[in-house]
Design a protein around this motif. Structure first.
Motif, PDB file in Angstrom:
ATOM      1  N   PRO A  68      44.389   7.880 -12.393  1.00 20.23           N
ATOM      2  CA  PRO A  68      44.060   6.705 -11.569  1.00 20.23           C
ATOM      3  C   PRO A  68      43.634   7.016 -10.141  1.00 20.23           C
ATOM      4  O   PRO A  68      42.661   6.451  -9.642  1.00 20.23           O
ATOM      5  CB  PRO A  68      45.358   5.892 -11.606  1.00 20.23           C
ATOM      6  CG  PRO A  68      45.992   6.247 -12.900  1.00 20.23           C
ATOM      7  CD  PRO A  68      45.667   7.704 -13.107  1.00 20.23           C
ATOM      8  N   GLU A  69      44.369   7.900  -9.466  1.00 16.36           N
ATOM      9  CA  GLU A  69      44.079   8.154  -8.055  1.00 16.36           C
ATOM     10  C   GLU A  69      42.965   9.185  -7.845  1.00 16.36           C
ATOM     11  O   GLU A  69      42.571   9.446  -6.698  1.00 16.36           O
ATOM     12  CB  GLU A  69      45.351   8.644  -7.334  1.00 16.36           C
ATOM     13  CG  GLU A  69      46.470   7.614  -7.301  1.00 16.36           C
ATOM     14  CD  GLU A  69      47.422   7.709  -8.492  1.00 16.36           C
ATOM     15  OE1 GLU A  69      48.523   7.148  -8.431  1.00 16.36           O
ATOM     16  OE2 GLU A  69      47.042   8.372  -9.492  1.00 16.36           O
ATOM     17  N   GLU A  70      42.457   9.765  -8.908  1.00 15.61           N
ATOM     18  CA  GLU A  70      41.481  10.849  -8.784  1.00 15.61           C
ATOM     19  C   GLU A  70      40.051  10.301  -8.668  1.00 15.61           C
ATOM     20  O   GLU A  70      39.191  10.547  -9.507  1.00 15.61           O
ATOM     21  CB  GLU A  70      41.615  11.803  -9.967  1.00 15.61           C
ATOM     22  CG  GLU A  70      42.950  12.523  -9.990  1.00 15.61           C
ATOM     23  CD  GLU A  70      43.115  13.455 -11.184  1.00 15.61           C
ATOM     24  OE1 GLU A  70      43.850  14.450 -11.049  1.00 15.61           O
ATOM     25  OE2 GLU A  70      42.523  13.186 -12.248  1.00 15.61           O
ATOM     26  N   ASN A  71      39.803   9.590  -7.591  1.00 15.13           N
ATOM     27  CA  ASN A  71      38.501   8.944  -7.419  1.00 15.13           C
ATOM     28  C   ASN A  71      37.374   9.948  -7.227  1.00 15.13           C
ATOM     29  O   ASN A  71      36.271   9.780  -7.761  1.00 15.13           O
ATOM     30  CB  ASN A  71      38.561   7.974  -6.238  1.00 15.13           C
ATOM     31  CG  ASN A  71      39.521   6.821  -6.489  1.00 15.13           C
ATOM     32  OD1 ASN A  71      39.563   6.268  -7.594  1.00 15.13           O
ATOM     33  ND2 ASN A  71      40.318   6.466  -5.498  1.00 15.13           N
ATOM     34  N   ASP A  72      37.626  11.012  -6.464  1.00 12.94           N
ATOM     35  CA  ASP A  72      36.596  12.032  -6.250  1.00 12.94           C
ATOM     36  C   ASP A  72      36.237  12.708  -7.569  1.00 12.94           C
ATOM     37  O   ASP A  72      35.060  12.975  -7.847  1.00 12.94           O
ATOM     38  CB  ASP A  72      37.066  13.079  -5.243  1.00 12.94           C
ATOM     39  CG  ASP A  72      37.134  12.537  -3.827  1.00 12.94           C
ATOM     40  OD1 ASP A  72      36.555  11.460  -3.588  1.00 12.94           O
ATOM     41  OD2 ASP A  72      37.771  13.182  -2.973  1.00 12.94           O
ATOM     42  N   ARG A  73      37.258  12.978  -8.362  1.00  8.81           N
ATOM     43  CA  ARG A  73      37.013  13.612  -9.653  1.00  8.81           C
ATOM     44  C   ARG A  73      36.208  12.690 -10.567  1.00  8.81           C
ATOM     45  O   ARG A  73      35.300  13.124 -11.269  1.00  8.81           O
ATOM     46  CB  ARG A  73      38.356  13.975 -10.297  1.00  8.81           C
ATOM     47  CG  ARG A  73      38.227  14.707 -11.611  1.00  8.81           C
ATOM     48  CD  ARG A  73      39.603  15.036 -12.168  1.00  8.81           C
ATOM     49  NE  ARG A  73      39.478  15.515 -13.539  1.00  8.81           N
ATOM     50  CZ  ARG A  73      40.404  15.345 -14.469  1.00  8.81           C
ATOM     51  NH1 ARG A  73      41.526  14.706 -14.184  1.00  8.81           N
ATOM     52  NH2 ARG A  73      40.217  15.794 -15.679  1.00  8.81           N
ATOM     53  N   ARG A  74      36.535  11.407 -10.550  1.00 10.70           N
ATOM     54  CA  ARG A  74      35.816  10.452 -11.385  1.00 10.70           C
ATOM     55  C   ARG A  74      34.345  10.373 -10.964  1.00 10.70           C
ATOM     56  O   ARG A  74      33.441  10.322 -11.804  1.00 10.70           O
ATOM     57  CB  ARG A  74      36.482   9.080 -11.279  1.00 10.70           C
ATOM     58  CG  ARG A  74      36.034   8.102 -12.338  1.00 10.70           C
ATOM     59  CD  ARG A  74      37.011   6.957 -12.547  1.00 10.70           C
ATOM     60  NE  ARG A  74      37.931   6.758 -11.453  1.00 10.70           N
ATOM     61  CZ  ARG A  74      39.233   7.121 -11.478  1.00 10.70           C
ATOM     62  NH1 ARG A  74      39.740   7.688 -12.559  1.00 10.70           N
ATOM     63  NH2 ARG A  74      40.015   6.900 -10.446  1.00 10.70           N
ATOM     64  N   GLU A  75      34.079  10.404  -9.663  1.00  7.81           N
ATOM     65  CA  GLU A  75      32.698  10.383  -9.186  1.00  7.81           C
ATOM     66  C   GLU A  75      31.961  11.655  -9.602  1.00  7.81           C
ATOM     67  O   GLU A  75      30.768  11.617  -9.925  1.00  7.81           O
ATOM     68  CB  GLU A  75      32.672  10.210  -7.667  1.00  7.81           C
ATOM     69  CG  GLU A  75      33.079   8.820  -7.200  1.00  7.81           C
ATOM     70  CD  GLU A  75      32.194   7.741  -7.812  1.00  7.81           C
ATOM     71  OE1 GLU A  75      30.960   7.912  -7.841  1.00  7.81           O
ATOM     72  OE2 GLU A  75      32.746   6.716  -8.269  1.00  7.81           O
ATOM     73  N   ARG A  76      32.650  12.774  -9.578  1.00 12.64           N
ATOM     74  CA  ARG A  76      32.046  14.039 -10.012  1.00 12.64           C
ATOM     75  C   ARG A  76      31.678  13.987 -11.489  1.00 12.64           C
ATOM     76  O   ARG A  76      30.604  14.433 -11.897  1.00 12.64           O
ATOM     77  CB  ARG A  76      33.016  15.190  -9.733  1.00 12.64           C
ATOM     78  CG  ARG A  76      32.477  16.559 -10.076  1.00 12.64           C
ATOM     79  CD  ARG A  76      33.374  17.650  -9.513  1.00 12.64           C
ATOM     80  NE  ARG A  76      34.688  17.671 -10.131  1.00 12.64           N
ATOM     81  CZ  ARG A  76      35.829  17.555  -9.464  1.00 12.64           C
ATOM     82  NH1 ARG A  76      35.822  17.366  -8.163  1.00 12.64           N
ATOM     83  NH2 ARG A  76      36.985  17.592 -10.082  1.00 12.64           N
ATOM     84  N   ILE A  77      32.559  13.422 -12.297  1.00 11.75           N
ATOM     85  CA  ILE A  77      32.275  13.285 -13.726  1.00 11.75           C
ATOM     86  C   ILE A  77      31.077  12.378 -13.944  1.00 11.75           C
ATOM     87  O   ILE A  77      30.199  12.670 -14.768  1.00 11.75           O
ATOM     88  CB  ILE A  77      33.528  12.767 -14.468  1.00 11.75           C
ATOM     89  CG1 ILE A  77      34.611  13.851 -14.494  1.00 11.75           C
ATOM     90  CG2 ILE A  77      33.185  12.324 -15.890  1.00 11.75           C
ATOM     91  CD1 ILE A  77      35.954  13.367 -14.999  1.00 11.75           C
ATOM     92  N   ARG A  78      31.009  11.273 -13.199  1.00 11.06           N
ATOM     93  CA  ARG A  78      29.874  10.357 -13.339  1.00 11.06           C
ATOM     94  C   ARG A  78      28.558  11.053 -12.987  1.00 11.06           C
ATOM     95  O   ARG A  78      27.543  10.884 -13.675  1.00 11.06           O
ATOM     96  CB  ARG A  78      30.082   9.140 -12.443  1.00 11.06           C
ATOM     97  CG  ARG A  78      31.130   8.167 -12.966  1.00 11.06           C
ATOM     98  CD  ARG A  78      31.430   7.085 -11.958  1.00 11.06           C
ATOM     99  NE  ARG A  78      32.439   6.157 -12.467  1.00 11.06           N
ATOM    100  CZ  ARG A  78      33.171   5.353 -11.707  1.00 11.06           C
ATOM    101  NH1 ARG A  78      33.013   5.364 -10.380  1.00 11.06           N
ATOM    102  NH2 ARG A  78      34.063   4.544 -12.253  1.00 11.06           N
ATOM    103  N   ALA A  79      28.570  11.846 -11.918  1.00 14.01           N
ATOM    104  CA  ALA A  79      27.348  12.556 -11.534  1.00 14.01           C
ATOM    105  C   ALA A  79      26.964  13.582 -12.582  1.00 14.01           C
ATOM    106  O   ALA A  79      25.772  13.766 -12.879  1.00 14.01           O
ATOM    107  CB  ALA A  79      27.552  13.226 -10.168  1.00 14.01           C
TER     108      ALA A  79
END
Length: 320
Positions: A196-207
Motif C-alpha cells: 500500500p505505501e509503496e507509491n514510488d514502486r507502483r509508479e516504477r512498475i507502471r512505467a
C-alpha cells in the motif's frame, strides 16, 4: 503444513514492520483472530501467504484502513475473496531487480538472449531499456537516452558497474500463468502486488509496463522444467543465452526444484539467479560469512548479497 497464525505473526514482525504499517496491522490482527484464521485456512496452503491474500483483497477494493475495518470487510466479502485468492499467484514483477542483475549480466559476451523463469508480465526482461543510478552518483542510460524507469541501487564492495548496457536481441519467459501487460486486469494485478505505501514502486512498475506494452516479450505458459528446453531452442544462434530466476524457485517443491536445477545445468546456458540464501544448495555452501536474505549468483557461484527488489548490492567477490 504451516500454522497460519504463526505465518501471519512472522510476516508482521519480520517482513512487513519496516515496509508497511497497513500490512503490519492487518497481519498482526489476523494472527490473534481465530475466526479470520479459520477463513484463510479454507484456501489451499500455497495461497494462504499474507502478501497474496492482502493483494487479493485490495484487488477487490478493500479499503486500506485499520484492522477493525479490514476485519469487517473480510467477513462481508469472503465469498468474493476466497475464489480470488485461491486462483491468484504471487507474481511480483519488480523491475528494480534489474539493478542487481545488471553488473553480472553486463560481464557476459553479447549479444544476449534472455529467458526468465517465473516471468510474470516480463518486466525484468528489459534491463537494457531502463536507466540506473548506483549510489546516487553513477548513472547509466540506454543508448537512445534516459528511460522513464530509473532504478536506484546502493552498493558495497567492488561492484563491476558497467559503463554501458548490454545488447539484448531476444527476450522470452515461462510462467504458470503469464500476465499480459496489454490486459487491464493483469496490469492492475501487477500494480496491486506493490504494497500500500509503496507509491514510488507502483509508479516504477507502471512505467515499466508502458515500456513492455510497446514491445511485448515472448511469454510461454508451462511448468518451469518442462518448458525450459523447448523455449531455449528458440533463442537466436550467435547470442549468449542467459536463464534468469529471481525470487521464484522458493515456490517450487523440493524435488521439482532439483529437476529444474538439473535441467538448467544440462542446457549449458549461463544462469543468473537472485534467490533466497537457502534456496540453491551449491550457492548456499559457497557463501562467505555475512548477512543477507537474498543472494545474486552466476552459474551457482555467489557474487553478492542483494535486496529482494534490487535496492542494494553487497558485492563480496573480486571484479568479474
Amino acid at each position: 503444513m504451516r500454522d497460519t497464525a504463526e505465518w501471519y505473526r512472522d510476516f508482521a514482525e519480520v517482513e512487513a514492520r519496516d515496509r508497511s504499517a497497513i500490512y503490519t496491522e492487518w497481519a498482526s490482527g489476523i494472527a490473534e483472530d481465530p475466526a479470520l484464521i479459520a477463513l484463510i485456512d479454507e484456501l489451499p496452503e500455497t495461497t494462504r501467504q499474507p502478501s497474496l491474500v492482502f493483494a487479493s483483497v485490495r484487488m477487490l477494493g478493500a479499503p486500506e484502513l485499520g484492522f477493525a475495518e479490514f476485519r469487517q470487510w473480510m467477513f462481508d466479502n469472503w465469498r468474493r475473496v476466497r475464489p480470488e485468492a485461491a486462483t491468484r499467484l504471487n507474481q511480483t514483477n519488480e523491475p528494480g531487480r534489474c539493478a542487481s542483475l545488471m553488473p553480472a549480466l553486463a560481464t557476459l559476451p553479447g549479444p544476449l538472449a534472455l529467458l526468465e523463469v517465473g516471468v510474470s508480465g516480463g518486466l525484468c526482461l528489459y534491463p537494457d531499456r531502463y536507466s540506473y543510478l548506483y549510489d546516487d552518483t553513477v548513472r547509466i542510460d540506454p543508448m537512445d537516452g534516459p528511460s522513464a524507469v530509473l532504478l536506484r541501487c546502493l552498493t558495497n564492495g567492488q561492484v563491476p558497474i558497467p559503463r554501458a548496457l548490454p545488447e539484448i536481441v531476444w527476450r522470452a519467459g515461462i510462467d504458470l500463468a503469464p500476465l499480459d501487460v496489454a490486459r487491464s486486469d493483469d496490469r492492475r494485478w501487477l500494480e496491486t502486488l506493490a504494497w500500500p505505501e509503496e507509491n514510488d514502486r507502483r509508479e516504477r512498475i507502471r512505467a515499466a509496463i508502458d515500456s513492455a506494452r510497446a514491445d511485448p516479450p515472448l511469454l510461454v505458459q508451462g511448468q518451469a522444467t518442462d518448458a525450459l528446453a523447448g523455449l531455449a531452442a528458440q533463442a537466436p544462434a550467435g547470442a549468449t543465452l542467459v536463464v534468469i530466476t529471481s525470487g521464484v524457485l522458493v515456490y517450487l517443491p523440493y524435488l521439482e526444484r532439483q529437476r529444474f536445477i538439473a535441467a538448467v545445468r544440462e542446457l549449458g546456458a549461463h544462469w543468473l539467479s537472485l534467490e533466497g540464501v537457502d534456496v540453491l544448495p551449491r550457492v548456499r555452501e559457497a557463501l562467505p560469512p555475512g548477512e543477507g536474505r537474498f543472494v545474486l549468483a552466476l552459474d551457482e557461484h555467489p557474487l553478492a548479497f542483494t535486496g529482494p527488489h534490487g535496492q542494494s548490492l553487497n558485492w563480496f567477490v573480486p571484479p568479474l
